[in-house]
Design an enzyme around this catalytic site. Structure first.
Site, short mmCIF file in Angstrom:
data_model
loop_
_atom_site.label_atom_id
_atom_site.label_comp_id
_atom_site.label_asym_id
_atom_site.label_seq_id
_atom_site.Cartn_x
_atom_site.Cartn_y
_atom_site.Cartn_z
N LEU D 65 -3.77 -8.06 -4.73
CA LEU D 65 -4.26 -8.86 -3.83
C LEU D 65 -3.32 -9.17 -2.84
O LEU D 65 -2.24 -8.79 -2.82
CB LEU D 65 -5.18 -10.03 -4.27
CG LEU D 65 -6.06 -9.88 -5.39
CD1 LEU D 65 -6.30 -11.03 -6.47
CD2 LEU D 65 -7.46 -9.24 -4.83
N THR D 92 2.29 -9.47 -4.38
CA THR D 92 3.55 -10.19 -4.05
C THR D 92 3.25 -11.54 -3.64
O THR D 92 2.69 -11.84 -2.51
CB THR D 92 4.34 -9.37 -2.85
OG1 THR D 92 4.95 -8.18 -3.34
CG2 THR D 92 5.54 -10.34 -2.39
N LYS D 167 11.49 -9.30 -6.80
CA LYS D 167 10.73 -8.61 -5.45
C LYS D 167 11.37 -9.30 -4.48
O LYS D 167 11.67 -8.70 -3.43
CB LYS D 167 9.27 -8.80 -5.74
CG LYS D 167 8.58 -8.48 -4.49
CD LYS D 167 8.46 -7.10 -4.13
CE LYS D 167 7.98 -6.38 -2.75
NZ LYS D 167 6.59 -6.41 -2.80
#
Lengths: 289, 289, 289, 289
Positions: D65, D92, D167
């Site tokens: 999403l 993320t 990340k």
């Protein structure tokens, strides 16, 4: 004591006028004939056809020039002629350059003072400049007697270069401060505050209010960027600060960033405009909501 | 009209004292029993054993708490009890949080005002705070009548959140300004200027002088970092500004960098010290010459 | 064609060695007698007692010196002797200075090339330097034939100064990048990630991985700041970039900030250490949790 | 084991396709009917009319999403239904949010993994994504077996949130790096270097070259800002980093400044364009010479 002045720009012209009115100016020079003629006609002092001639006929020489290049090209050739004379340089230039010129003048048997000013042309007219002086203490009274005709404060800051370092302290603060004022103003406008109330904070309510916010808040409200002090001049001074910081090995993160933002303002077309036009960087470079 | 106050910290205690002396305080609460007992004994007002009890016995509730978490955990459970009552939150918190609490209180049939202050505990004692108020215009007079007992200015800034946004405008400017003051001071010291003369520039000669430089220049000279406003609080406020800037989509390069420098000051051990201790970042992190 | 080399520092010594082994070096000079004696003994080439003597006995002169001041004081006095000769300056200095020296040499009837290198002393030993060359196109083959003995790539970048501008493009990127690598590493460590996994991201998983992260990640893991390229040299190069950016009127916000952080690393005592030691700025200046 | 996937955006659609082709996808959901119909028709898997239905009919649920708000509004209502099930969130988002959702799912007797990816849609098609996984070690093999169908590397990073922190380490580096690449490119162009040669430095000669400069250098040369990764997404990720840095109490000067520059790029109209469009900030906001 004969006094000559070189450089009838916006500041120099008005300083010369104050001196002439006080009977403390004998001769002027400007490379632009028209300016020199106009001044001579209005204030009844002599003119010189060359800077060399001016120096030879003067005991004290005042210079008020644009930048390092101008001072270097005008003053350097005069240094051998300075025996027994005093040079008062009121330009805002690199202290490093000023100190090296002072050495050359000393070697010729003369004295040099750096005497940059805080204040705009309006301040000169009101005799309210602040003059920050660096050079040998013992002849400071000569500088004082001249500078007081155009200033409300003439402050001895120390040996050669110290007047300029004091000026840089001021402009490091002022340039960073106005960048912060602009950032705060734009933040407030975008938050939905009444611009008048933001101006009220900047000039009255905040403990970080200052004579400068009183001057600039109305300009922010009216988007009036008519020049009191040009963006390009603040850029120039912050560039000097950046280079001197390299010499002094001091960190200057805030003013280094402020310099980048003034450069952006110049890129947006505000180079000649008042430096409060930096607010346009914040306005135009914040994404639309 | 019955008035209760929650939060007897350094600021809250003194604000409560001013209200009590003016006969405008009925009941107080603090989670620390000792503080509450001390206050009640000194000022002869009632205490509550819970915040719920305080709300139930008051028409107007004042809160003065540390941060978002404190306000959220104290005020949120009280919102259902606010029918017909007015909450005046004097804490400096995120406008976004304040607005969401105001909505909940409105839904319960009450009113909320954000009323953060400019000024330190000394200012409270001298009744010289500035109170910046956001909330419905029609009951602003209630806030005014209370806040004036502890302030020299109580200014209506607009709808809910606008008091806080005004406070953030102030602290964005103040936090960035003090970082610049520190940078300018260190630059001047390293250039060889007399520190007294740098202080003279900061407080008298510069057009960027302010009430704050008058307060901080002596501290710079004496390396006196005794707390008037703690570094950690300036960090907190700049963090709120950074998050609100994300919401508002405005760029804040100067204050974002200033936040990094205050964090560095905290890392050097100055979290609880006065925020002028940021000058140590410049001193210690400039290479030796 | 006789070839002389001035400057037997860490880089210069190894470059001279490569040339000597290839039979392309006739004479060397270094102001430190010991270095010169050692080299002459090892590689059987002549030495000069002065730089003037070296220039007079050579057709091509290579210089590898520390900084602007060194190049200025060594090369400037030699410019009148350069008729019919070629100077290849491999130092990383200000393009502005290099261009002005090139003009003087041209006026004497000689040619100058700026030929700064990418790579450390280890790269020289492996003949894997990258040499970036600026100067007149028509004698580039002379530079190429010499530089190829110590480099895997010798690239013509354009007129005088362009070799140096190319080097500055590289170091602007490299200096900013390593600052970002250090910031990312410290962020990850403080978030609780396994340092080995962060290194894995930096060297393998990330699309921003590079030969440099392969070199520096093990150093981050072991806090091994043994010098491959010194912090002070990165500071010096970023200072040149900052001054050239003033001349070119380009904004350089990222590298200007990176420069401030390298200065902080120097203040922490890492001036002579490898420039990856900038990570200590992030470690030591992030508040404890 | 039944597998469902929620979110058929640019990335989600292609990931779902890889899974379907591998026989590892049973059911999909997207709030946009058309996307869902198209996918179901092409890949012969079931669709759900609600996310609740999808969860009830699946053992493993994958979500891909847009941002915090999307994940919060989609996943939070599903947490009570997660008993005995596994959620793999590939979005993320903020680690803080992810960790709080993981706690809620654990309390319902399920498991959650954060599994954000490095790489663009092209990477998905080539099955070359990097998937960074946080969550309980013992069921990592389930995540691995699914993610490997769309990735060249699936790396276990630690407990919940660690995939996302990894990340963020990557995007802190990548966002700062690309800002530096753009600054270096513009510096070189303004210095007069051949843009092809600057690209040569960025992709071949520099030790700071990377897979990303190979991808972006041709875009710089052609001013081709067609989107591989949008400026607004880099802004979003740097905003998450800024907020997490507040939680972690780490300084992030470089990426904080990079965020300001990406915001400026958005203000110039490049929000949806590739994030290398940040080069326009440098081009347009450097004063003309």
């Amino acid at each position: 004591m004969k006094i000559g002045l070189i450089g009838l720009g916006i500041m120099g012209y008005r300083i010369a006028a104050n001196l002439a009115k006080a009977g403390k100016l004998n001769v002027v020079f400007d490379r632009t004939q028209d300016k020199m003629e106009k001044f001579v006609k209005e204030y009844k002092v002599a003119k010189s056809s060359t800077t060399k001639e001016l120096v030879e006929s003067s005991d004290v020489i005042i210079t008020m020039l644009a930048d390092d290049n101008a001072v270097k090209s005008v003053v350097e050739p005069l240094t051998p002629l300075m025996k027994g004379k005093i040079l008062i340089d009121m330009s805002t230039i690199s202290p490093t350059l000023s100190i090296s010129l002072a050495r050359k003048i000393e070697n010729s048997g003369g004295l040099m003072y750096d005497a940059p000013v805080i204040g705009t042309s309006t301040f000169v007219e009101q005799k309210k400049l602040v003059v920050l002086v660096g050079g040998p203490k013992d002849k400071f009274d000569v500088v004082y007697d001249i500078a007081k005709e155009t200033a409300s404060a003439v402050v001895y800051m120390g040996s050669n270069g110290m007047g300029l370092y004091a000026k840089l302290v001021n402009n490091l603060l002022l340039g960073s401060y106005i960048a912060a004022v602009a950032e705060a103003y734009n933040f407030g406008v975008r938050a939905g505050l009444d611009p008048q109330q933001i101006a009220n904070i900047l000039t009255t309510l905040s403990s970080a209010r200052s004579p400068t916010t009183e001057l600039k808040a109305p300009k922010l409200l009216k988007e009036d960027y008519s020049t009191q002090f040009a963006t390009k001049h603040m850029s120039k001074d912050l560039e000097i600060i950046s280079r001197e910081a390299q010499n002094l090995k001091v960190i200057t993160p805030i003013s280094s960033l402020a310099l980048q933002l003034y450069k952006m303002a110049e890129a947006l077309g505000y180079s000649e405009a008042d430096f409060i036009s930096i607010v346009e960087v914040f306005k135009r470079l914040s994404p639309k909501t």
